[in-house]
Design a protein around this motif. Structure first.
Motif, short mmCIF file in Angstrom:
data_model
loop_
_atom_site.label_atom_id
_atom_site.label_comp_id
_atom_site.label_asym_id
_atom_site.label_seq_id
_atom_site.Cartn_x
_atom_site.Cartn_y
_atom_site.Cartn_z
N THR A 128 20.52 36.56 -11.19
CA THR A 128 21.62 37.58 -10.93
C THR A 128 22.32 37.96 -12.36
OG1 THR A 128 22.05 36.88 -8.70
CG2 THR A 128 23.66 37.97 -9.59
N ALA A 129 22.04 36.87 -13.11
CA ALA A 129 22.91 37.11 -14.39
C ALA A 129 22.31 38.16 -15.42
CB ALA A 129 23.03 35.67 -15.27
N LEU A 130 20.89 38.00 -15.20
CA LEU A 130 20.12 38.95 -15.90
C LEU A 130 20.14 40.50 -15.36
CD1 LEU A 130 16.88 36.70 -16.58
CD2 LEU A 130 18.49 37.60 -18.22
N ALA A 131 20.33 40.34 -13.99
CA ALA A 131 20.37 41.78 -13.42
C ALA A 131 21.52 42.65 -13.44
CB ALA A 131 20.18 41.46 -11.82
N TYR A 132 22.70 42.38 -14.48
CA TYR A 132 23.65 42.84 -14.78
C TYR A 132 24.05 43.19 -16.31
CZ TYR A 132 24.96 42.99 -9.68
OH TYR A 132 24.82 43.36 -8.36
N PRO A 133 23.08 43.77 -16.84
CA PRO A 133 23.32 43.53 -18.30
C PRO A 133 24.45 44.24 -19.06
CG PRO A 133 21.36 45.02 -17.76
CD PRO A 133 21.86 44.11 -16.64
N GLU A 134 25.02 45.45 -18.08
CA GLU A 134 26.16 46.11 -18.45
C GLU A 134 27.45 45.08 -18.34
OE1 GLU A 134 26.16 46.50 -14.14
OE2 GLU A 134 24.57 46.27 -15.81
N LYS A 135 27.31 43.95 -17.77
CA LYS A 135 28.40 43.01 -17.49
C LYS A 135 28.49 41.70 -18.20
CE LYS A 135 30.29 45.35 -13.21
NZ LYS A 135 30.74 44.96 -11.68
N GLN A 192 14.49 39.17 5.76
CA GLN A 192 14.30 40.59 5.55
C GLN A 192 13.70 40.87 4.03
OE1 GLN A 192 18.22 41.66 6.15
NE2 GLN A 192 18.06 42.39 8.03
N LEU A 193 13.72 39.67 3.22
CA LEU A 193 13.12 39.92 2.09
C LEU A 193 11.63 40.20 1.72
CD1 LEU A 193 15.16 37.08 -0.20
CD2 LEU A 193 15.64 39.53 0.14
N LYS A 194 10.96 39.73 3.11
CA LYS A 194 9.34 39.84 2.95
C LYS A 194 9.10 41.62 2.98
CE LYS A 194 9.24 37.38 6.85
NZ LYS A 194 8.49 36.80 7.98
N GLN A 195 10.26 42.24 3.49
CA GLN A 195 10.01 43.62 3.50
C GLN A 195 10.13 44.49 2.31
OE1 GLN A 195 8.47 44.49 6.48
NE2 GLN A 195 9.07 42.30 7.00
N HIS A 196 10.76 43.85 1.19
CA HIS A 196 11.16 44.51 0.00
C HIS A 196 10.30 44.43 -1.04
CE1 HIS A 196 15.60 43.63 1.45
NE2 HIS A 196 14.78 44.51 2.09
N GLY A 197 10.31 44.50 -2.38
CA GLY A 197 9.41 44.58 -3.56
C GLY A 197 9.00 43.26 -3.65
N SER A 198 8.08 43.21 -4.86
CA SER A 198 7.34 42.04 -5.14
C SER A 198 8.10 40.91 -5.75
CB SER A 198 6.36 42.27 -6.48
OG SER A 198 6.97 42.74 -7.63
N ILE A 199 9.19 40.99 -6.49
CA ILE A 199 10.03 39.88 -7.01
C ILE A 199 10.79 39.39 -5.55
CG2 ILE A 199 12.20 39.08 -8.21
CD1 ILE A 199 9.76 39.49 -9.76
N GLU A 205 21.23 43.24 -4.53
CA GLU A 205 21.38 44.20 -5.67
C GLU A 205 20.72 43.57 -6.94
OE1 GLU A 205 25.42 45.24 -6.62
OE2 GLU A 205 25.34 46.64 -4.80
N SER A 206 20.59 42.48 -7.21
CA SER A 206 19.91 41.80 -8.17
C SER A 206 18.60 41.76 -7.87
CB SER A 206 20.39 40.31 -8.53
OG SER A 206 21.79 40.44 -8.85
N LEU A 207 18.19 41.58 -6.88
CA LEU A 207 16.66 41.43 -6.39
C LEU A 207 15.98 42.82 -6.08
CD1 LEU A 207 16.75 38.87 -3.38
CD2 LEU A 207 15.68 38.45 -5.52
N ALA A 208 16.92 43.86 -6.22
CA ALA A 208 16.43 45.29 -6.02
C ALA A 208 15.99 45.77 -7.33
CB ALA A 208 17.38 46.15 -5.10
#
Length: 317
Positions: A21-28, A204-211, A302-305
């Protein structure tokens, strides 16, 4: 303004999600680096786990091992919670993410001295590394904006009835940190156990992307492991520190004067808050007590997305 942070951790399933999550918000948030401390598992294991999660996320930050164990006693790890590897539930590919051989305390000192803006230290493992920094270079305190930590609990413990695991592992180090005079935000069990994922949210994460699918493996193990301790849901303890830095309004808290019990006995490692109507204020700490769980979970999703999309774009090139 982007906040500069450093994460000191002992991965750990929830440590991994804090890094993600820290890496997913580089603008903050600008993650300057990750260091490790013997805690959930041995230093070698948690460093390997940090290496693997940083490689998975294609991070480009320093990874520096710290101390193998507490200041005074032997390390008490928690394989019963996180599995034999310290982060069971996912198979990582072999990788060459660099592990620095530099001395962590010396690196931190130089980093802080050279930084124009103060740096926030995010401590989500035992506090041994930070205590050594503060004892070795007490003059560096003014360069630390705050210490945002996961540890302790006003109401109860988890490793013992009185003590939370991170503080219990090295209460002598925790006392040094809490008495340092640096502003401290404490995400203890009072708030972290209210900041959880449900089984449905994990599935529900099983239905999302590879990460997301890889993180599902971590959380599936973590959820099942938590049931031995009476949890049907999965508290995301360490993630509270990062979400707080992204948006403090997700939480409510209160200032308390905190002392760490270092005596032997049933209360060793307890974060003792002065709850009297007229407390004697010594080491005031902002203790998080409540969270808006839905908003909290949104930051993780949002971080996972964010990382699912990055991987998808890379694969589409």
């Amino acid at each position: 303004m982007v906040k500069k942070i450093w994460i000191d951790c002992d991965p750990g399933h929830d440590d991994a999600l804090a890094i993600l999550t820290a890496l997913a918000y580089p603008e903050k948030l600008k993650l300057l680096g990750v260091s490790t401390i013997g805690g959930n598992e041995s230093l070698d294991k948690v460093t390997n786990n940090a290496k693997n999660i940083l490689h998975l996320l294609n991070a480009k930050v320093p990874l520096i091992p710290g101390e193998r164990g507490p200041l005074v006693k032997s390390l008490r790890s928690a394989p019963e919670a996180h599995g034999e590897s310290g982060m069971d539930g996912i198979e990582f590919v072999e990788n060459d993410y660099p592990i620095s051989k530099t001395n962590l305390i010396e690196y931190w000192y130089q980093l802080l001295i050279d930084s124009i803006e103060p740096i926030t230290m995010v401590a989500i493992g035992p506090l041994t590394n930070l205590a050594l920094l503060l004892k070795t270079y007490p003059e560096i305190k003014t360069k630390i904006e705050a210490i945002c930590l996961m540890g302790g609990g006003i109401d109860h413990g988890n490793i013992t009835p009185a003590a939370e695991f991170n503080i219990y592992v090295d209460p002598e180090a925790a006392q040094i940190v809490y008495q340092s005079g640096i502003p401290i935000v404490m995400a203890g069990l009072d708030v972290t156990e209210k900041s959880y994922l449900t089984r449905l949210e994990i599935d529900q994460l099983k239905q999302h992307g590879s990460i997301s699918q890889k993180i599902y493996g971590l959380l599936d193990f973590y959820n099942k492991s938590g049931r031995q301790f009476g949890f049907e849901v999965s508290p995301m303890h360490d993630l509270c520190t990062i979400v707080y830095l992204l948006n403090p309004e997700v939480f409510n808290g209160k200032n308390y004067s905190i002392e760490i019990v270092t005596d032997e006995g049933l209360t060793r490692g307890m974060t003792l808050a002065d709850l009297r109507k007229k407390p004697v204020v010594k080491n005031e700490t902002f203790v998080l007590l409540e969270s808006d769980r839905e908003k909290y979970v949104t930051y993780l999703m949002e971080s996972l997305a964010y990382f699912d999309q990055k991987v998808s774009m890379k694969e589409g090139q």
